[in-house]
Scaffold this active site. Structure first.
Site, mmCIF file in Angstrom:
data_model
loop_
_atom_site.group_PDB
_atom_site.id
_atom_site.type_symbol
_atom_site.label_atom_id
_atom_site.label_comp_id
_atom_site.label_asym_id
_atom_site.label_seq_id
_atom_site.Cartn_x
_atom_site.Cartn_y
_atom_site.Cartn_z
ATOM 1 N N GLU A 188 0.843 -1.188 0.000
ATOM 2 C CA GLU A 188 0.000 0.000 0.000
ATOM 3 C C GLU A 188 0.881 1.242 0.000
ATOM 4 O O GLU A 188 1.814 1.353 0.799
ATOM 5 C CB GLU A 188 -0.934 0.030 1.197
ATOM 6 N N HIS A 227 -8.022 3.285 -4.272
ATOM 7 C CA HIS A 227 -8.999 3.440 -3.193
ATOM 8 C C HIS A 227 -10.172 4.289 -3.675
ATOM 9 O O HIS A 227 -10.017 5.223 -4.461
ATOM 10 C CB HIS A 227 -8.348 4.118 -1.986
ATOM 11 N N GLY A 263 -14.750 5.359 4.263
ATOM 12 C CA GLY A 263 -13.883 6.516 4.395
ATOM 13 C C GLY A 263 -14.233 7.337 5.626
ATOM 14 O O GLY A 263 -15.263 7.158 6.262
ATOM 15 N N ASP A 264 -13.332 8.253 5.946
ATOM 16 C CA ASP A 264 -13.513 9.139 7.088
ATOM 17 C C ASP A 264 -13.674 10.571 6.606
ATOM 18 O O ASP A 264 -13.192 10.934 5.525
ATOM 19 C CB ASP A 264 -12.308 9.056 8.026
ATOM 20 N N ALA A 317 -19.800 1.250 2.823
ATOM 21 C CA ALA A 317 -18.954 0.652 1.785
ATOM 22 C C ALA A 317 -19.732 -0.353 0.961
ATOM 23 O O ALA A 317 -19.495 -0.499 -0.248
ATOM 24 C CB ALA A 317 -17.736 -0.001 2.427
ATOM 25 N N TYR A 339 -11.774 -5.760 9.716
ATOM 26 C CA TYR A 339 -11.233 -5.294 10.990
ATOM 27 C C TYR A 339 -11.147 -6.453 11.979
ATOM 28 O O TYR A 339 -12.134 -6.790 12.635
ATOM 29 C CB TYR A 339 -12.114 -4.171 11.555
ATOM 30 N N LYS A 374 -20.700 -6.609 3.045
ATOM 31 C CA LYS A 374 -19.839 -6.053 1.989
ATOM 32 C C LYS A 374 -19.402 -7.141 1.010
ATOM 33 O O LYS A 374 -19.362 -6.917 -0.204
ATOM 34 C CB LYS A 374 -18.610 -5.376 2.609
ATOM 35 N N GLN A 414 -7.434 -4.244 8.244
ATOM 36 C CA GLN A 414 -6.770 -3.161 8.955
ATOM 37 C C GLN A 414 -5.569 -3.762 9.690
ATOM 38 O O GLN A 414 -5.495 -4.976 9.913
ATOM 39 C CB GLN A 414 -7.762 -2.531 9.941
ATOM 40 N N LYS A 438 8.284 3.497 2.317
ATOM 41 C CA LYS A 438 9.668 3.271 2.759
ATOM 42 C C LYS A 438 10.181 1.969 2.148
ATOM 43 O O LYS A 438 9.843 0.875 2.620
ATOM 44 C CB LYS A 438 9.750 3.225 4.286
#
Length: 290
Positions: free
Chosen positions: A18, A78, A109-110, A127, A148, A168, A179, A277
């Protein structure tokens, strides 16, 4: 190509990655060099985030297309419910298709920071609504959803959260990306409960290496993940002895042990939250021996 078909063709555990696109275009060349370096992991796919409310959706589109067509990694863009309507979603999907991208991660989403959202006024409240819409309008697209292991922080109970995940998946999504979590038993319990509920779609565990005590504290307040007390005490001890570098080393080694236990327990692959990274991800892969 749909990611679920790539999974079906894979006979051994894999990595997926990701990335979050830099907002400033001048940082894109360095970002793309990072993605190029991580091709060494032979990732099955790479998911590409965008800001809350679609604030960097145009960047996501362009960067996703570059990852697909210039770097040669299958991308997954996304897609969130925040501020979306059918016309906007259809337009974005059409642009993805034109760029050769056929996979999305459907998320509620937030809200953008400092913004209150009345979800009852949103065209897409959940979702699952997004999954249904994409599946109906774009049958050529692969769709993933989030899961989750420790339950979503807004879910009233664990059983409620499991039921939402099943909704979903039943709406037409192909697989789950979890997550982050720090206790592999949560992942295996989550999978077992889905199987008991009649869900047999792949569940890909998401792993985020700990970088510092400060970073993990911020992450835990945002995502609702749990951290075992023994691990947290070990990180505090590392911090006292050697600061952020010692915490980073402890976090990296913990991620390696997670990956080994997950793969040994039957996880189909590992989804690495890369934090953009390359060195960290390459080191983890070398130590884990996946």
């Amino acid at each position: 190509m749909k990611i679920i078909d790539l999974m079906a063709a894979r006979t051994s555990p894999f990595y997926s990655l990701e990335f979050f696109p830099p907002k400033e275009r001048e940082n894109w060349p360095g970002f793309f060099r990072t993605v190029e370096r991580l091709k060494a992991l032979d990732p099955l796919f790479a998911s590409v985030t965008y800001g809350a409310g679609g604030s960097t959706q145009d960047n996501t589109l362009e960067i996703t297309a570059h990852i697909k067509n210039a770097i040669g990694i299958e991308p997954m863009a996304h897609l969130t419910c925040v501020g979306a309507d059918g016309e906007k979603i259809t337009d974005f999907l059409d642009k993805l298709r034109a760029a050769g991208v056929h996979n999305v991660l459907a998320l509620r989403g937030d809200a953008p920071r400092g913004v209150e959202i009345d979800w009852n006024t949103q065209a897409f409240r959940y979702a699952s609504d997004l999954v249904t819409f994409v599946r109906d309008c774009c049958p050529d697209f692969g769709i993933s959803v989030a899961g989750y292991p420790a339950a979503h922080p807004e879910s009233l109970t664990f059983s409620d959260d499991l039921a939402y995940t099943k909704v979903k998946l039943d709406a037409g999504s192909d697989f789950v990306v979890t997550q982050l979590f720090f206790d592999v038993r949560e992942y295996f319990n989550f999978v077992a409960q889905l199987r008991a509920a009649g869900v047999n779609k792949p569940v890909l565990p998401g792993i985020l290496p700990i970088q510092s005590l400060g970073s993990i504290r911020r992450i835990l307040t945002l995502c609702g993940a749990n951290i075992p007390g023994k691990l947290y005490l070990a990180l505090e001890e590392a911090n006292e002895k050697g600061g952020d570098e010692a915490v980073k080393e402890a976090g990296l080694e913990f991620a390696v042990q997670q990956i080994r236990r997950l793969v040994d327990g039957g996880a189909p692959g590992i989804h690495l939250y890369t934090l953009n990274k390359a060195d960290m991800c390459l080191e983890i892969a070398e130590r884990a021996g996946l």
